[in-house]
Design an enzyme around this catalytic site. Structure first.
Site, short mmCIF file in Angstrom:
data_model
loop_
_atom_site.label_atom_id
_atom_site.label_comp_id
_atom_site.label_asym_id
_atom_site.label_seq_id
_atom_site.Cartn_x
_atom_site.Cartn_y
_atom_site.Cartn_z
N SER A 1 0.80 -1.22 0.00
CA SER A 1 0.00 0.00 0.00
C SER A 1 0.83 1.28 0.00
CB SER A 1 -0.94 0.03 1.22
OG SER A 1 -0.25 0.37 2.39
N LYS B 1 1.49 4.31 7.43
CA LYS B 1 0.58 5.12 6.62
C LYS B 1 0.92 6.61 6.73
CE LYS B 1 -2.21 1.91 5.08
NZ LYS B 1 -1.26 0.83 5.39
#
Length: 204
Positions: free
Chosen positions: A123, A160
């Site tokens: 991701s 993230k």
């Protein structure tokens, strides 16, 4: 150690002064520009020669460009290392697995607050962080909007981009195939680190 020519000493001085000024080693491109070389091959020849002579240490694994360390005369080469604390998800959150393995890192990253995690998932590929890569993070409980953090959500860890909102927090991936993670006040959330560096290793 072998004696140095004036050009080799000038090369070594440039690397040393750069590290003292910026706290990290110069890239090959910066050395080429700073010393007026015509090609990266010339830089590589100097690095290889000085490494063989015992004046420079070049990390053999990471794919980073800032991996040169100076070696002091009459001093045994000590490879800089940080602890690998486990796996971190760059997809859905997974639990970090603690162990005592040590990982080679560039010397400018050595700090008691820094640690290494290995990434699992894709991701963060738009940040050139792929599954199997390693990251170096600095222990911290705070971050600015837009920084990439090691976040703990309900006891699990993920990597993230941190985006605080008025009443909740968003954790953004860097791959459009993955969803944004929303963190609400009832969630057990904290920041455990700030991304400093990423690299990958290759089998010999």
């Amino acid at each position: 150690m072998k004696s140095l020519s004036s050009k080799q000493q000038n090369f070594l001085n440039y690397v040393q002064q750069y590290i003292l000024k910026f706290g990290e080693s110069p890239s090959y491109e910066e050395i080429m520009s700073g010393l007026g070389f015509c090609s990266l091959g010339t830089v590589n020849w100097y690095v290889k020669t000085l490494e063989e002579g015992g004046y420079l240490y070049r990390m053999k694994g990471p794919n980073g460009k800032r991996a040169l360390s100076l070696v002091k005369e009459d001093e045994t080469i000590s490879i800089p290392q940080l602890p690998l604390l486990g796996l971190i998800a760059a997809g859905e959150p997974i639990e970090a697995i603690e162990n005592s393995e040590m990982i080679d890192v560039p010397s400018f990253l050595l700090h008691p607050d820094n640690y290494v995690l290995q990434v699992k998932g894709e991701s963060m590929i738009d940040e050139q962080i792929h599954s199997g890569d390693f990251i170096v993070a600095k222990k911290t409980a705070t971050a600015r909007s837009g920084q990439i953090v090691v976040a703990l959500i309900n006891g699990e860890a993920t990597l993230k981009c941190y985006i605080p909102k008025l009443n909740y927090i968003e954790l953004h991936p860097r791959n459009s195939d993955f969803p944004i993670i929303k963190v609400f006040p009832h969630d057990d959330f904290r920041i455990n680190g700030l991304l400093l560096y990423s690299f990958r290793t290759y089998a010999n």
